[in-house]
Enzyme design. Structure first.
Site, PDB file in Angstrom:
ATOM      1  N   ARG A  22       0.806  -1.235   0.000  1.00  0.00           N
ATOM      2  CA  ARG A  22       0.000   0.000   0.000  1.00  0.00           C
ATOM      3  C   ARG A  22       0.836   1.281   0.000  1.00  0.00           C
ATOM      4  NH1 ARG A  22      -2.935  -3.556   3.462  1.00  0.00           N
ATOM      5  NH2 ARG A  22      -4.990  -4.035   2.573  1.00  0.00           N
ATOM      6  N   ASP A  47       8.081  -7.279   2.488  1.00  0.00           N
ATOM      7  CA  ASP A  47       7.400  -8.059   1.460  1.00  0.00           C
ATOM      8  C   ASP A  47       6.921  -7.165   0.320  1.00  0.00           C
ATOM      9  OD1 ASP A  47       5.903 -10.578   0.558  1.00  0.00           O
ATOM     10  OD2 ASP A  47       4.256  -9.138   0.736  1.00  0.00           O
ATOM     11  N   TYR A  52       2.419  -4.939  -7.102  1.00  0.00           N
ATOM     12  CA  TYR A  52       2.023  -3.879  -6.182  1.00  0.00           C
ATOM     13  C   TYR A  52       2.276  -2.497  -6.785  1.00  0.00           C
ATOM     14  CZ  TYR A  52       1.762  -7.560  -2.622  1.00  0.00           C
ATOM     15  OH  TYR A  52       1.454  -8.687  -1.904  1.00  0.00           O
ATOM     16  N   HIS A 125       3.310 -15.884  -7.068  1.00  0.00           N
ATOM     17  CA  HIS A 125       2.231 -15.166  -6.398  1.00  0.00           C
ATOM     18  C   HIS A 125       0.921 -15.941  -6.347  1.00  0.00           C
ATOM     19  CE1 HIS A 125       0.975 -10.708  -5.596  1.00  0.00           C
ATOM     20  NE2 HIS A 125       0.487 -11.528  -4.693  1.00  0.00           N
ATOM     21  N   ARG A 126       0.570 -16.608  -7.416  1.00  0.00           N
ATOM     22  CA  ARG A 126      -0.679 -17.376  -7.487  1.00  0.00           C
ATOM     23  C   ARG A 126      -0.432 -18.666  -8.260  1.00  0.00           C
ATOM     24  NH1 ARG A 126      -5.333 -16.364  -4.423  1.00  0.00           N
ATOM     25  NH2 ARG A 126      -5.346 -14.140  -3.910  1.00  0.00           N
ATOM     26  N   SER A 155       2.919 -18.707  -3.044  1.00  0.00           N
ATOM     27  CA  SER A 155       1.854 -18.003  -2.337  1.00  0.00           C
ATOM     28  C   SER A 155       0.519 -18.547  -2.813  1.00  0.00           C
ATOM     29  CB  SER A 155       1.951 -16.495  -2.609  1.00  0.00           C
ATOM     30  OG  SER A 155       0.965 -15.765  -1.912  1.00  0.00           O
ATOM     31  N   GLN A 177       2.661 -18.234   1.254  1.00  0.00           N
ATOM     32  CA  GLN A 177       1.940 -17.079   1.803  1.00  0.00           C
ATOM     33  C   GLN A 177       0.457 -17.241   1.485  1.00  0.00           C
ATOM     34  OE1 GLN A 177       1.894 -12.402   0.824  1.00  0.00           O
ATOM     35  NE2 GLN A 177       3.900 -13.096   1.570  1.00  0.00           N
ATOM     36  N   SER A 225      -3.230 -10.424   5.060  1.00  0.00           N
ATOM     37  CA  SER A 225      -4.503  -9.853   5.519  1.00  0.00           C
ATOM     38  C   SER A 225      -4.890 -10.404   6.889  1.00  0.00           C
ATOM     39  CB  SER A 225      -5.615 -10.104   4.499  1.00  0.00           C
ATOM     40  OG  SER A 225      -5.441  -9.285   3.360  1.00  0.00           O
ATOM     41  N   ARG A 286       0.241   1.341  14.163  1.00  0.00           N
ATOM     42  CA  ARG A 286      -0.428   0.044  14.012  1.00  0.00           C
ATOM     43  C   ARG A 286       0.620  -1.060  13.897  1.00  0.00           C
ATOM     44  NH1 ARG A 286      -5.307  -1.866  11.980  1.00  0.00           N
ATOM     45  NH2 ARG A 286      -6.208  -0.295  13.336  1.00  0.00           N
TER      46      ARG A 286
END
Length: 315
Positions: A22, A47, A52, A125-126, A155, A177, A225, A286
């Site tokens: 982000r 990471d 991204y 990633h996928r 991941s 992941q 998440s 946070r």
């Protein structure tokens, strides 16, 4: 800060990871503040992914560039941190690509974007339904022999998808992941309700016990998440969808003198699988709050109580 072994190696890594998904629109000052808060808290694992920031005018690898440009790390500073990135998602006619050419090309661009000579950990990633394990193996061999990638993982992969890759890939896959939070924890809860008719958690959605499989294979689970509601519509903190969970988080936070963020983190880090928690926050406070849960000794009763409060069945 508690450390865990990275996969089947003896290399210690923090059980908290700073996710950089982000940071696309963050100022250099904000990036430096986030990085400084992470390092001060003991987090030295960052990471990334080629994807991204892809919606930003900077396109693919944008967040990697934002990170590197803001920090301008010296060689000595670079050696003190772990950089992980991912590849395999393409937004042009959205699809997945685990071909030799795509993996190698993506890594080369990640190296330039991150201003580094090597990636510590590279993840697919996928899962790619069109995967050819020999292509992945060729890419991994070339990247490793050239010193451009030091270790590898995946991941969002199932046990059988990992087995398929390892039929050709010779490097140990150290990481998987996957999404995991108190309200998105079927990979934990399904083992408790196995073979129970009428229980949603009894359904196997990950190809057969991914959490236990990774423990057996020496693969580190990284939880992404970790505070997100199961349906992806925001975090569960303060959500009217989860009053029982928030009441229990608040109770335990007061008992331990920490924030609910720390308790939700501790629920993951308390698990004996020795998982890592991937924080997506860009808020330094946070991040510090989550780190406070890195080694919080929740009792078994408290751990199961949180699982129940999140709406999962404990028979």
């Amino acid at each position: 800060m508690k450390t865990v072994p990275l996969g089947s190696t003896e290399s210690p890594v923090p059980n908290i990871i700073a996710g950089m998904m982000r940071i696309a629109d963050m100022s250099p000052e904000h990036v430096r503040a986030l990085y400084g808060a992470a390092r001060e808290a003991g987090v030295d694992f960052f990471d990334h992914a080629d994807l991204y920031g892809f919606k930003h005018p900077g396109g693919y690898h944008h967040c990697e560039r934002v990170f590197a440009e803001a920090l301008s790390l010296s060689s000595a500073d670079r050696e003190q941190i772990t950089l992980q990135t991912k590849t395999g998602i393409v937004d042009d006619q959205w699809h997945y690509d685990s071909s030799y050419e795509h993996i190698v090309t993506s890594v080369e661009e990640s190296l330039r974007a991150l201003r580094t000579e090597y990636i510590d950990v590279l993840l697919l990633h996928r899962p790619d339904a069109l995967v050819e394990p020999e292509e992945v193996a060729r890419a991994f061999d070339e990247l490793e022999s050239a010193g451009k990638v030091r270790s590898f993982g995946v991941s969002n992969h199932t046990p059988r998808q990992i087995d398929l890759l390892t039929s050709a890939v010779r490097q140990p896959l150290l990481v998987n992941q996957v999404q995991l939070s108190l309200t998105h924890s079927t990979i934990v809860a399904q083992g408790l309700t196995s073979n129970m008719a009428g229980q949603e958690d009894a359904l196997t959605r990950d190809g057969g016990g991914i959490l236990d499989y990774c423990r057996v294979q020496g693969i580190t689970i990284q939880a992404w998440s970790p505070f997100q509601k199961g349906n992806g519509s925001g975090v569960f903190f303060g959500s009217t969808d989860h009053p029982a969970l928030n009441a229990e988080l608040d109770r335990l936070a007061a008992q331990y003198g920490v924030t609910p963020t720390a308790i939700a983190t501790a629920w993951i880090t308390r698990h004996p699988a020795r998982m890592q928690v991937v924080l997506g926050t860009t808020n330094p406070q946070r991040l510090a709050d989550a780190v406070a849960g890195s080694d919080l000794p929740l009792t078994r009763g408290e751990w199961y109580g949180l699982l129940q409060a999140a709406g999962h069945h404990v028979p």
